[in-house]
Design an enzyme around this catalytic site. Sequence first.
Site, PDB file in Angstrom:
ATOM      1  N   HIS A 142      55.443  36.809  32.136  1.00 35.03           N
ATOM      2  CA  HIS A 142      54.743  35.866  33.011  1.00 35.03           C
ATOM      3  C   HIS A 142      54.531  36.493  34.380  1.00 35.03           C
ATOM      4  O   HIS A 142      55.458  36.606  35.171  1.00 35.03           O
ATOM      5  CB  HIS A 142      55.519  34.550  33.135  1.00 35.03           C
ATOM      6  CG  HIS A 142      55.726  33.861  31.825  1.00 35.03           C
ATOM      7  ND1 HIS A 142      54.704  33.210  31.169  1.00 35.03           N
ATOM      8  CD2 HIS A 142      56.814  33.764  31.011  1.00 35.03           C
ATOM      9  CE1 HIS A 142      55.160  32.714  30.018  1.00 35.03           C
ATOM     10  NE2 HIS A 142      56.432  33.052  29.896  1.00 35.03           N
ATOM     11  N   LEU A 344      36.639  66.363  48.108  1.00 35.26           N
ATOM     12  CA  LEU A 344      37.599  67.461  48.069  1.00 35.26           C
ATOM     13  C   LEU A 344      37.508  68.281  46.790  1.00 35.26           C
ATOM     14  O   LEU A 344      38.160  69.332  46.682  1.00 35.26           O
ATOM     15  CB  LEU A 344      39.036  66.941  48.230  1.00 35.26           C
ATOM     16  CG  LEU A 344      39.541  66.890  49.678  1.00 35.26           C
ATOM     17  CD1 LEU A 344      38.836  65.798  50.466  1.00 35.26           C
ATOM     18  CD2 LEU A 344      41.042  66.691  49.727  1.00 35.26           C
ATOM     19  N   GLU A 369      50.676  40.854  43.551  1.00 38.98           N
ATOM     20  CA  GLU A 369      50.357  39.732  44.443  1.00 38.98           C
ATOM     21  C   GLU A 369      49.015  39.100  44.085  1.00 38.98           C
ATOM     22  O   GLU A 369      48.285  38.614  44.943  1.00 38.98           O
ATOM     23  CB  GLU A 369      50.344  40.169  45.911  1.00 38.98           C
ATOM     24  CG  GLU A 369      51.480  41.055  46.344  1.00 38.98           C
ATOM     25  CD  GLU A 369      52.842  40.404  46.237  1.00 38.98           C
ATOM     26  OE1 GLU A 369      52.913  39.211  45.881  1.00 38.98           O
ATOM     27  OE2 GLU A 369      53.845  41.078  46.506  1.00 38.98           O
ATOM     28  N   PHE A 389      41.321  28.060  36.125  1.00 39.99           N
ATOM     29  CA  PHE A 389      42.602  28.604  35.668  1.00 39.99           C
ATOM     30  C   PHE A 389      43.046  27.970  34.346  1.00 39.99           C
ATOM     31  O   PHE A 389      43.754  28.581  33.574  1.00 39.99           O
ATOM     32  CB  PHE A 389      43.699  28.382  36.723  1.00 39.99           C
ATOM     33  CG  PHE A 389      43.547  29.248  37.933  1.00 39.99           C
ATOM     34  CD1 PHE A 389      44.026  30.543  37.949  1.00 39.99           C
ATOM     35  CD2 PHE A 389      42.912  28.778  39.072  1.00 39.99           C
ATOM     36  CE1 PHE A 389      43.897  31.345  39.068  1.00 39.99           C
ATOM     37  CE2 PHE A 389      42.786  29.575  40.190  1.00 39.99           C
ATOM     38  CZ  PHE A 389      43.268  30.859  40.190  1.00 39.99           C
TER      39      PHE A 389
END
Length: 390
Positions: A142, A344, A369, A389
Amino acid sequence: MSHPDPRDPLGFDDLLDDEDRAVRETIRAWCQDRVTPHVADWYEAGELPAVRELARELGAIGALGMHLEGYGCAGATAVQYGLACLELEAADSGLRSLVSVQGSLAMYALHRWGSEEHKQHWLPRMAAGEVIGCFGLTEPDHGSDPGALRTSARREGTDWVLNGRKMWITNGSVAGVAVVWARTDDGIRGFVVPTNTPGFSAPEIKHKGSLRASVTSELVLDDVRLPADAVLPEVRGLRGPLSCLNQARYGIVWGALGAARTCLETARTYSTTREQFGRPIGGFQLTQAKLADMSLELNKGLLLALHLGRRMDTGSLRPEQVSYGKLNSVRVAIEIARTSRTILGANGISHEYPIMRHSANLESVLTYEGTPEMHQLVIGKVLTGQDAFR
C-alpha cells in the site's frame, strides 16, 4: 546594462530578501564543504556514512525542522525552508530526503499532532540532530492508497500493541524515534515509537539503483508494546499523515529544482569548454536550443515554487496547489537531467559529473510523496469537481 547572469537570467535573486539569501548561502556553503566532494563516492558505495554526524551538523546550522516554531527549531519562513531544500538537493536528493523526513514528516507530525510531552521530549533533540526520526506510512502492498494500510494497533489494558510492516522508509535504520501510522478500532492513528522498543526492527534496504547515498529501510513491528500516551492525541484518520505529506511535497517542489539546476549548470559550463569541429559545442544552435529550453523550464519552476512558498507563509497554500508544484518540478527536473546528459555525451554517464546520479535519484523523487498520476488526479478533481480516485 550589465550582461545577464547565465545562472540567474531572470533576476530571481531580486525577489528574495537579505535573510532569504543568507539562509541559502549557509546551506550552500555547508553542502559544498561537507557533501559535494564526497557524494559520488557515497553513491557508488551505496551508503551515507557518518549519517549521525551529518545530522548533528545540519542541526547546528538550523536545517532540521527549520520551518517549525519553538522547541529549538529555527522558525524560518516557508520560502527559506524551500531555498534550503533546493541547495540540499543540488548536492544530492538523498541528503534532502534526510532533512525532509526529519523535519517535514517526523518532526512536523509531533509538532502538529503530538502532545506537549511528545514535543518537549523529542523536538529539541531532533532539531539539534541528536535524534534522527523516520515516518512509517508506506507499506509493502500500500503506497498510493494509505487508507488501506494493514499495520494494526490494538488495546491491551492501557497499552497499545502494534503489528505490521512499513516499506521504503528513509532514515529507518538510523532513527531513534519512528512516527508510525496504524489502523485501530477508532480509525487510523499515529504512534510515537522509540526504536529501541522490543519487537521493533529496521533492516536496511540494499541493492538500490536510486537514492544510493541515503538510508532506506523496512520497519518491522512484532508485538511492539507502547504505553497509552504513545498515541498522537490531536488527530484521527488520514488527515494526520496527509498533512505531513503535504509538508514534504512542498520541500520537493524546491528540492527537485536544485537537482535540475546542478545538471543544467554542469551542461552549460561543459558546453563552453568542450570542442568539436574546431569550436565549443555551446556555439552550435542545437546545443543553445537545449540550454535555452532547460533554463526556461527551470526558471518557471522557481517562480512557481516561490509563489507557493509565499502562499504557505501567509497560511493560504492549499494541498492541491502543492500538487501543481510537485508534479511540475519533478517532471522538469527529470527532463533537464536527461537533456543535460546528452550535452555531455559519453561523459554524462560518468560519476566524475553529477548528472547521471541526479537523473537516477529523480526517478525515486518522481514517485515518492505521491506518484505523478496521483497528482494529476488531484489537479483533475480541481478542474472537474469529479473524484477519479475511486
